[in-house]
Design a protein around this motif. Sequence first.
Motif, mmCIF file in Angstrom:
data_model
loop_
_atom_site.group_PDB
_atom_site.id
_atom_site.type_symbol
_atom_site.label_atom_id
_atom_site.label_comp_id
_atom_site.label_asym_id
_atom_site.label_seq_id
_atom_site.Cartn_x
_atom_site.Cartn_y
_atom_site.Cartn_z
ATOM 1 N N GLY A 1 1.039 -0.998 0.362
ATOM 2 C CA GLY A 1 -0.446 0.077 0.332
ATOM 3 C C GLY A 1 0.812 1.503 0.104
ATOM 4 N N GLU A 2 1.510 1.155 1.003
ATOM 5 C CA GLU A 2 2.919 2.669 1.303
ATOM 6 C C GLU A 2 3.889 2.754 -0.870
ATOM 7 O OE1 GLU A 2 2.789 4.665 2.963
ATOM 8 O OE2 GLU A 2 1.067 3.542 4.191
ATOM 9 N N LYS A 3 4.128 1.398 -0.851
ATOM 10 C CA LYS A 3 4.691 1.930 -2.401
ATOM 11 C C LYS A 3 3.181 2.233 -3.390
ATOM 12 C CE LYS A 3 6.933 -1.846 -5.407
ATOM 13 N NZ LYS A 3 7.508 -3.078 -5.757
ATOM 14 N N ALA A 4 2.732 1.762 -3.366
ATOM 15 C CA ALA A 4 1.281 1.955 -4.208
ATOM 16 C C ALA A 4 1.225 3.589 -4.036
ATOM 17 C CB ALA A 4 0.057 1.518 -3.871
ATOM 18 N N ARG A 5 1.323 3.931 -3.007
ATOM 19 C CA ARG A 5 1.021 5.473 -2.398
ATOM 20 C C ARG A 5 1.879 6.713 -3.356
ATOM 21 N NH1 ARG A 5 -0.993 3.361 2.784
ATOM 22 N NH2 ARG A 5 -3.358 4.278 2.662
ATOM 23 N N SER A 6 3.582 5.787 -3.283
ATOM 24 C CA SER A 6 4.453 6.777 -3.082
ATOM 25 C C SER A 6 4.831 6.608 -5.373
ATOM 26 C CB SER A 6 5.445 5.735 -2.743
ATOM 27 O OG SER A 6 5.802 4.551 -3.660
ATOM 28 N N ARG A 7 3.722 5.902 -5.651
ATOM 29 C CA ARG A 7 4.157 6.067 -6.970
ATOM 30 C C ARG A 7 2.743 6.856 -7.514
ATOM 31 N NH1 ARG A 7 5.987 -0.112 -9.042
ATOM 32 N NH2 ARG A 7 8.110 0.546 -7.808
ATOM 33 N N GLY A 8 2.009 7.373 -6.313
ATOM 34 C CA GLY A 8 0.700 8.548 -7.132
ATOM 35 C C GLY A 8 -0.815 7.422 -7.297
ATOM 36 N N VAL A 9 -0.549 6.765 -5.992
ATOM 37 C CA VAL A 9 -2.100 6.147 -6.631
ATOM 38 C C VAL A 9 -2.260 6.724 -5.203
ATOM 39 C CG1 VAL A 9 -3.799 3.633 -5.729
ATOM 40 C CG2 VAL A 9 -1.247 3.364 -7.137
ATOM 41 N N LYS A 10 -3.637 6.785 -5.328
ATOM 42 C CA LYS A 10 -4.768 7.468 -4.084
ATOM 43 C C LYS A 10 -5.768 5.914 -3.852
ATOM 44 C CE LYS A 10 -8.537 10.451 -3.219
ATOM 45 N NZ LYS A 10 -9.621 12.061 -3.574
ATOM 46 N N ILE A 11 -5.369 6.243 -2.685
ATOM 47 C CA ILE A 11 -5.997 5.132 -1.989
ATOM 48 C C ILE A 11 -7.100 5.914 -0.989
ATOM 49 C CG2 ILE A 11 -5.633 2.880 -0.346
ATOM 50 C CD1 ILE A 11 -2.937 2.875 -1.369
ATOM 51 N N GLU A 12 -8.152 4.932 -1.080
ATOM 52 C CA GLU A 12 -9.611 5.436 -0.181
ATOM 53 C C GLU A 12 -9.862 4.674 1.367
ATOM 54 O OE1 GLU A 12 -10.952 8.544 0.015
ATOM 55 O OE2 GLU A 12 -10.752 9.170 -2.166
ATOM 56 N N GLU A 13 -9.452 4.240 2.246
ATOM 57 C CA GLU A 13 -9.545 3.358 2.841
ATOM 58 C C GLU A 13 -11.359 3.571 3.720
ATOM 59 O OE1 GLU A 13 -5.333 1.717 4.588
ATOM 60 O OE2 GLU A 13 -5.963 3.861 5.347
ATOM 61 N N GLY A 14 -11.511 2.878 4.415
ATOM 62 C CA GLY A 14 -12.957 2.791 4.665
ATOM 63 C C GLY A 14 -13.798 3.111 3.923
ATOM 64 N N PHE A 15 -14.439 2.986 2.354
ATOM 65 C CA PHE A 15 -15.061 2.777 1.244
ATOM 66 C C PHE A 15 -15.197 1.724 1.315
ATOM 67 C CE2 PHE A 15 -15.497 6.545 -1.571
ATOM 68 C CZ PHE A 15 -16.801 6.273 -1.541
ATOM 69 N N ARG A 16 -16.714 1.366 1.297
ATOM 70 C CA ARG A 16 -17.804 0.556 0.771
ATOM 71 C C ARG A 16 -18.116 0.470 -0.377
ATOM 72 N NH1 ARG A 16 -18.616 -4.097 3.138
ATOM 73 N NH2 ARG A 16 -18.435 -3.894 5.380
ATOM 74 N N ILE A 17 -17.328 -0.034 -1.149
ATOM 75 C CA ILE A 17 -18.508 -0.273 -2.574
ATOM 76 C C ILE A 17 -19.719 -1.552 -2.807
ATOM 77 C CG2 ILE A 17 -18.006 -0.346 -4.402
ATOM 78 C CD1 ILE A 17 -16.717 1.555 -3.969
ATOM 79 N N GLY A 18 -21.085 -0.359 -3.053
ATOM 80 C CA GLY A 18 -22.405 -1.715 -3.419
ATOM 81 C C GLY A 18 -22.334 -1.195 -5.173
#
Length: 374
Positions: A96-113
């Motif tokens: 996850g940290e690696k992804a963030r460092s490469r510009g990925v936006k991570i939305e935690e606590g976000f449930r997809i229905g």
Amino acid sequence: MYKLAVIGGGPAGLYAALEGASQGLEVVLFEKDEIGSNIKCGEGYFDTLKLLEKPEAGICFKVENIIIKMKEEHRIDCAPFNLWMIDRSEWQRGLGEKARSRGVKIEEGFRIGKKELADLKEKFDLVVDASGLVSVTSRAYGFKDFYKDNCARAIQYVLEGDFSHLGSNIKVGVEPHYMGYYWVFPKGKNKDGIETANVGVGLFKGGGKISLVQELQRVLAKEGLESYKILKKQGGRIPIKPLENLTHDNIMMAGDAAGLASPLHGGGIDLACISGKVAVEEALKGGKNYRKRLGSIIGRKFSMERELYRLWEEMEYNAFEEIIGIALERDENISPNLILRYRRFWAKELPILRTFIRGLLKMDWQGNCLEGGK
């Protein structure tokens, strides 16, 4: 800019996100909890095809041997394998940290229905559904019952105690009264100096009258672990058959959501990582060849595992154990009496076992398994 939405922050989702970032896409990953939370896994990282790198974080130890306990004990030397015990939470947080460092936006606590999925389809060019079981897409497209009909059942305890007798080995037990196995996977000492292991039972087929809780309690007694402290209890289903359709509109299925776990042992970390990466690669080429491309990489391995499962299911337990022993022996140690006893089997079925074992030892499942998989 091409926009990629990833549902799920497990191995498949994180690898999809990292591949998207490497391709210069705008990537948003949606995780219903936190990256590295809610782990339900034996935590054996088995890169059977040698297509993945060594885990960058969370390694507990390199596995030296797999101990197979039937009536006798059999050992598989793991020196040629890419097989580690890992702390999967730590490993996924690192990804996850690696992804963030490469510009990925991570939305935690976000449930997809269903509603959110429809929005993602409109706003993003590609959606990778790596939401696990039962997948968001299956609920929206009406195929959620597929998982119920094509899954193994499992239960696992995380135990605290002395597992030093296993050293850097992992243990699986195959017993005659159910199609499945139990496992004892030590993890060594954690950051607080506490020694733990994942101990569980998986049931692949039938056994509707078998209580997994009772089976696990029996296994704890059998292995001398009944007095160990239970730190966590887990249970769930494991997909053992891939979906027929891995693409729905602009949605690509990956990992457990795609039904991608071993039909023989239920492990799926490697398949999750591979499918997440390949889904993005193929989507950028139009997406029509996603299933075909996956088949070119993992198809031979899947076929051999299904065949070995069939032998396991059809053969009498004692005969199956002896055949397993033969398959693990060097050719010069196979006696003429054994050849005579299983002469019909030898001609018809033993090549399957030989190919499977050699596939493991040489990591060569289909001539050049790396073709199309780099």
